[in-house]
Write an enzyme that holds these catalytic residues in place. Structure first.
Site, PDB file in Angstrom:
ATOM      1  N   ILE A  28       0.896  -1.148   0.000  1.00 32.10           N
ATOM      2  CA  ILE A  28       0.000   0.000   0.000  1.00 32.10           C
ATOM      3  C   ILE A  28       0.939   1.203   0.000  1.00 32.10           C
ATOM      4  O   ILE A  28       1.881   1.270   0.797  1.00 32.10           O
ATOM      5  CB  ILE A  28      -0.968  -0.015   1.205  1.00 32.10           C
ATOM      6  N   SER A  29       0.723   2.142  -0.933  1.00 35.10           N
ATOM      7  CA  SER A  29       1.650   3.272  -1.065  1.00 35.10           C
ATOM      8  C   SER A  29       1.687   4.100   0.210  1.00 35.10           C
ATOM      9  O   SER A  29       0.714   4.152   0.973  1.00 35.10           O
ATOM     10  CB  SER A  29       1.239   4.174  -2.230  1.00 35.10           C
ATOM     11  N   GLN A  30       2.817   4.775   0.396  1.00 30.82           N
ATOM     12  CA  GLN A  30       2.989   5.702   1.518  1.00 30.82           C
ATOM     13  C   GLN A  30       1.969   6.845   1.394  1.00 30.82           C
ATOM     14  O   GLN A  30       1.750   7.359   0.302  1.00 30.82           O
ATOM     15  CB  GLN A  30       4.413   6.249   1.432  1.00 30.82           C
TER      16      GLN A  30
END
Ligand code: SAH
Length: 214
Positions: A63-65
């Site tokens: 999950i992207s930052q």
């Protein structure tokens, strides 16, 4: 799935961290305050959901930052009702942010397990993207083109031609470009049918945009 006042408080702090890193778009910060990011992660990582970090999800993906999600969303610079194509649905968090901001969202994921899981999950949360598709993001979604914006959420070794073709004149492609550990965040604006403008925005880290289906 619980969303407690403690979670909400942590999200307010997260939005502040993201704002301190330079994100000024209040609607993007509001989306961070609103969306329960911990629901998008395995429960074993729940405690980490409100740190400004990327985390593993299913099928070896991340999950992207939050800062990266906010940065890409701000760069896309769209208004309500615009059609946005996302490459790499993953956990669906970025998809939810785009929906929350009123975009008509189209998103592609190449991992079937993730695709199915996230499709059900977004539906359960009440997010209604226009279309979630299982397939190869390198090809875009020609049947729904042209788009006001395209956002690629995996590191691309090069800029796929079909994505450029599927931009409206005036449309923007936000894509991290580069192989290996780091990518350069790149914004391509279609100025005229045959004229594209490129701007670069520094280094980011993404999982790779994969080229085959295996
Ligand atoms: N937007 C996601 C980020 C997930 S990481 C989020 O907010 O959680 C990147 C995702 O891109 C992964 O799920 C990966 O499976 C997917 N991906 C990689 N190569 C792809 C391709 N060629 N086409 C579509 N999706 C791809």
């Amino acid at each position: 799935m619980k969303d407690t006042t403690r979670h909400q408080g942590k999200r307010r702090l997260l939005a502040k961290i993201v704002a301190d890193k330079g994100i000024t778009d209040e609607s993007v910060l509001d989306a961070i305050r609103k969306i329960p990011r911990h629901w998008f992660m395995d429960s074993s990582f729940e405690d980490h959901a409100y740190q400004d970090k990327a985390f593993p999800i299913a099928a070896d993906q991340t999950i992207s930052q939050p800062y990266t999600v906010a940065f890409q969303t701000e760069l896309l610079g769209f208004k309500k009702g615009d059609s946005i194509l996302e490459i790499g649905t993953g956990s669906g968090y970025q998809t939810a942010v785009l929906c929350e901001l009123g975009a008509r969202v189209y998103s592609i994921e190449r991992q079937q397990t993730l695709f199915k899981k996230t499709k059900n999950f977004l539906n359960k949360l009440g997010y209604r993207p226009k279309r979630l598709s299982f397939g190869d993001g390198y090809l875009g979604m020609p049947e729904y083109a042209p788009f006001d914006g395209i956002i690629v959420t995996a590191g691309a070794p090069f800029i796929p031609k079909p994505l450029l073709k599927q931009l409206k004149v005036g449309g923007r492609l936000i894509i991290p470009v580069g192989e290996g550990g780091t990518q350069i965040m790149t914004k391509i604006t279609r100025k005229e049918v045959r004229k594209f403008e490129k701007k670069e925005y520094g280094d980011f880290r993404f999982v790779p945009l994969l080229e085959d289906k295996n």
